[in-house]
Design an enzyme around this catalytic site. Structure first.
Site, short mmCIF file in Angstrom:
data_model
loop_
_atom_site.label_atom_id
_atom_site.label_comp_id
_atom_site.label_asym_id
_atom_site.label_seq_id
_atom_site.Cartn_x
_atom_site.Cartn_y
_atom_site.Cartn_z
N GLY A 56 -99.77 19.53 -45.34
CA GLY A 56 -99.88 20.98 -45.20
C GLY A 56 -100.34 21.32 -43.81
O GLY A 56 -100.85 20.46 -43.10
N CYS A 83 -100.97 12.74 -45.66
CA CYS A 83 -101.34 13.58 -44.50
C CYS A 83 -102.48 14.53 -44.86
O CYS A 83 -103.59 14.09 -45.11
CB CYS A 83 -100.08 14.29 -44.00
N TYR A 84 -102.23 15.83 -44.95
CA TYR A 84 -103.31 16.76 -45.32
C TYR A 84 -103.90 16.35 -46.68
O TYR A 84 -105.11 16.47 -46.89
CB TYR A 84 -102.78 18.19 -45.38
N HIS A 175 -95.90 9.93 -43.29
CA HIS A 175 -95.04 10.50 -44.34
C HIS A 175 -94.08 9.45 -44.91
O HIS A 175 -93.06 9.15 -44.30
CB HIS A 175 -94.25 11.67 -43.78
N GLU A 177 -92.13 9.87 -47.35
CA GLU A 177 -90.97 10.53 -47.96
C GLU A 177 -89.81 10.74 -47.00
O GLU A 177 -88.70 11.03 -47.44
CB GLU A 177 -91.39 11.88 -48.58
N SER A 229 -67.76 29.25 -61.91
CA SER A 229 -67.34 29.67 -60.57
C SER A 229 -66.42 28.65 -59.94
O SER A 229 -65.78 28.92 -58.93
CB SER A 229 -68.58 29.82 -59.69
N GLY A 230 -66.38 27.44 -60.53
CA GLY A 230 -65.63 26.36 -59.91
C GLY A 230 -66.56 25.42 -59.15
O GLY A 230 -66.18 24.35 -58.73
N GLY A 231 -67.81 25.84 -58.97
CA GLY A 231 -68.79 25.01 -58.27
C GLY A 231 -69.45 24.01 -59.22
O GLY A 231 -69.30 24.12 -60.44
N VAL A 232 -70.19 23.08 -58.64
CA VAL A 232 -70.74 21.99 -59.44
C VAL A 232 -71.83 22.48 -60.40
O VAL A 232 -71.93 21.99 -61.52
CB VAL A 232 -71.24 20.83 -58.53
N ASP A 233 -72.61 23.46 -59.99
CA ASP A 233 -73.74 23.88 -60.84
C ASP A 233 -73.25 24.49 -62.15
O ASP A 233 -73.71 24.11 -63.23
CB ASP A 233 -74.63 24.89 -60.11
N SER A 234 -72.31 25.43 -62.04
CA SER A 234 -71.85 26.05 -63.28
C SER A 234 -71.01 25.06 -64.08
O SER A 234 -71.01 25.10 -65.32
CB SER A 234 -71.08 27.35 -63.01
N LYS A 375 -80.13 19.51 -56.26
CA LYS A 375 -78.67 19.46 -56.16
C LYS A 375 -78.13 18.02 -56.28
O LYS A 375 -77.13 17.78 -56.96
CB LYS A 375 -78.26 20.04 -54.81
#
Ligand code: XMP
Length: 519
Positions: A56, A83-84, A175, A177, A229-234, A375
């Protein structure tokens, strides 16, 4: 259902907090990222196996510095401060934190001491006692809290890592990550598996099984509607719900006329023909184009498209009769409450992007099966569900579609020009293997005409701009260094194959100061 094995990451405002969460998930352990001020009951309800304290921007001695909530140490669970987060551990347990003589930012070498700890066992076995790590800090620890030992040193940080092996409390000044710490995943995995005792069941297969089960329980004999919608999420959302309740899911796909070449046909072929879903496809092209006639202002375009979408969607949903639930592909980054002021603003912009499709006076309950997924996890679930690659790996596509890529007035002819140019670009990216190496790529039709020459005659025709970016989170982005030959081939093909285009340019702006889209 038994409580899911969970690690809690408390967010103290680092730009890397989400990245920590993604790494823990990648290590097959479920985690949640919560603001440091989340009420204790809410955190403890999740029965955390261990805690990670993020970095942070604050300094522990600052008047308004965020502090370590008491329940963390009282829980007796393992803690890893980064870190913080490490400085907080030192401060609260009786150590000393001071400003470093100089701010340290960038790669550094650390030397592991000979203290034997599971945290570094894997990293030591893989890389020896000297590790390359990524540092980003102003303060450092100058005196260990009682019970702690130095686990690593660097030239600038005499205590680059510390641990109390008995109490399972650890701190890293660097870090783990970020990819610039090559052994970072080993260190995080050691914390999760060897120190917190996690078993690691967070896999797409398990997620699918649990989610299908819980959708079934929640929906009972209700009816669900989902906008595709044609996207991966929907697509992933609909497929999970379809697995759970089959025919009681109805998908609605609105063809706005603002989609890319072949997209509406592909959506119908995939979901209705291939996956066997009940799908209503509506062609509302004329209505959308009528709304956009004469409009050039990008915000007006967005508003009109959003409003029309809702009207079309609601009318269709109303025709269905009884609908109890509305399914949405909301993802975790849209839900995470940010502790960093700049990211709270960013989050708002995103929400605005997602309004299309959500009726304002909702009569339904919401189902959001991807609410806790990043995602990359959605894509892995999509693969495990057997969705086609073109859908699973599809780049994000804005709700207002090509309307914000046809700069200036949107007409059917100009849409068709852009569709063809865009399809050539995307096809060449797939065949050259570059599609999956870029986060987003598309063509833009500019509202200017330029002079050219073809054969013996002068032309006066449109310009197409190509945009391809690399990014982790779409908040910042860099332009993709596509190979010259690829750009040359795309340019050549567009000018030769797309009528009305005589010039192609490549966008070499990063975000910021530019944005990804041109409008
Ligand atoms: P910008 O242009 O803001 O884009 O840098 C960041 C990401 O958001 C997408 N985007 C949108 N998505 N509705 C959406 O659903 C919108 O109005 C919209 N505008 C931008 C953009 O494609 C990129 O992935």
């Amino acid at each position: 259902m038994a409580a899911r094995e969970t690690i809690i990451i408390l967010d103290f405002g680092s730009q890397y907090s989400q990245l920590i969460a993604r790494r823990v998930r990648e290590a097959a352990v479920y985690c949640e990222l919560l603001p440091y001020h989340t009420p204790a009951e809410e955190v403890l309800r999740l029965q955390p196996r261990g805690f990670i304290l993020s970095g942070g921007p604050a300094s522990v001695y600052a008047a308004d510095a965020p502090h370590l909530p008491d329940y963390v140490l009282q829980s007796g669970r393992p803690v890893l401060g980064i870190c913080y987060g490490m400085q907080l551990l030192a401060y609260h347990l009786g150590g000393q934190v001071d400003p470093a003589p100089q701010r340290e930012y960038g790669p550094a070498r650390i030397e592991l001491t000979d203290v034997d700890t599971p945290l570094f066992a894997g990293a030591r076995a893989a890389a020896g006692n000297t590790l390359t790590v990524w540092m980003s800090h102003g303060d450092r620890i100058t005196q260990l809290p009682p019970g702690f030992q130095v686990l690593a040193r660097s030239a600038n940080s005499p205590i680059a890592a510390m641990g109390d092996v008995q109490r399972h409390l650890y701190g890293l000044q660097f870090h783990p990550e970020v990819v610039h710490t090559p052994q970072g995943m080993q260190i995080l995995s050691a914390f999760l598996y060897d120190i917190c005792g996690c078993q690691g069941g967070w896999t797409p297969g398990n997620f699918i099984e649990e989610t299908v089960q819980s959708i079934r329980e929640r929906v009972g004999d209700g009816q669900v509607v989902c906008a595709l919608s044609g996207g991966v999420d929907s697509a992933v959302t609909a497929t999970l719900i379809h697995r759970a309740i089959g025919e009681r899911l109805t998908c609605i796909f609105v063809n706005t006329g603002l989609m890319r070449l072949g997209e509406p046909e592909q959506v119908v072929a995939t979901f209705r023909d291939h996956l066997g879903m009940r799908l209503i496809a509506i062609d509302a092209t004329e209505q959308f184009l009528a709304d956009l006639q004469g409009v050039t202002d990008p915000e007006v375009k967005r508003k009109r498209i959003g409003a029309r979408f809702i009207r079309v969607f609601e009318a269709e949903a109303a025709r269905l009769g009884r609908v109890d639930f509305l399914a949405q592909g909301t993802l975790y980054p849209d839900v995470i409450e940010s502790t960093a002021p700049d990211r709270a603003v960013a989050a708002k912009i995103k929400t605005h992007h997602n309004v299309g499709g959500l009726p304002p006076d909702m009569r339904f309950q919401l189902i959001e099966p991807l609410r806790y997924l990043f995602k990359d996890e959605v894509r892995r679930v999509g693969e495990a569900l057997g969705l086609p690659r073109q859908i699973v790996w599809r780049h994000p596509f804005p709700g207002p579609g090509l309307a914000v890529r046809v700069l200036g007035e949107v007409t059917w002819e100009r849409l068709e020009t852009l569709r063809h140019a865009d399809a050539i670009f995307i096809e060449e990216l797939w065949t050259s293997g570059w599609y999956e190496r870029t986060a987003q790529a598309f063509a833009v039709l500019l509202p200017v005409q330029t002079v050219g020459v073809m054969g013996d005659s002068r032309t006066y025709a449109s310009v197409v701009a190509l945009r391809a970016i690399t990014t982790e989170d779409f908040m910042t982005a860099d332009w993709a260094r596509l190979p010259d030959e690829l750009l040359a081939r795309v340019s050549n093909r567009i000018v030769n194959e797309v009528k009305g285009v005589n010039r192609v340019v490549y966008d070499i702006s990063s975000k910021p100061p530019a944005t990804v889209e041109w409008e």
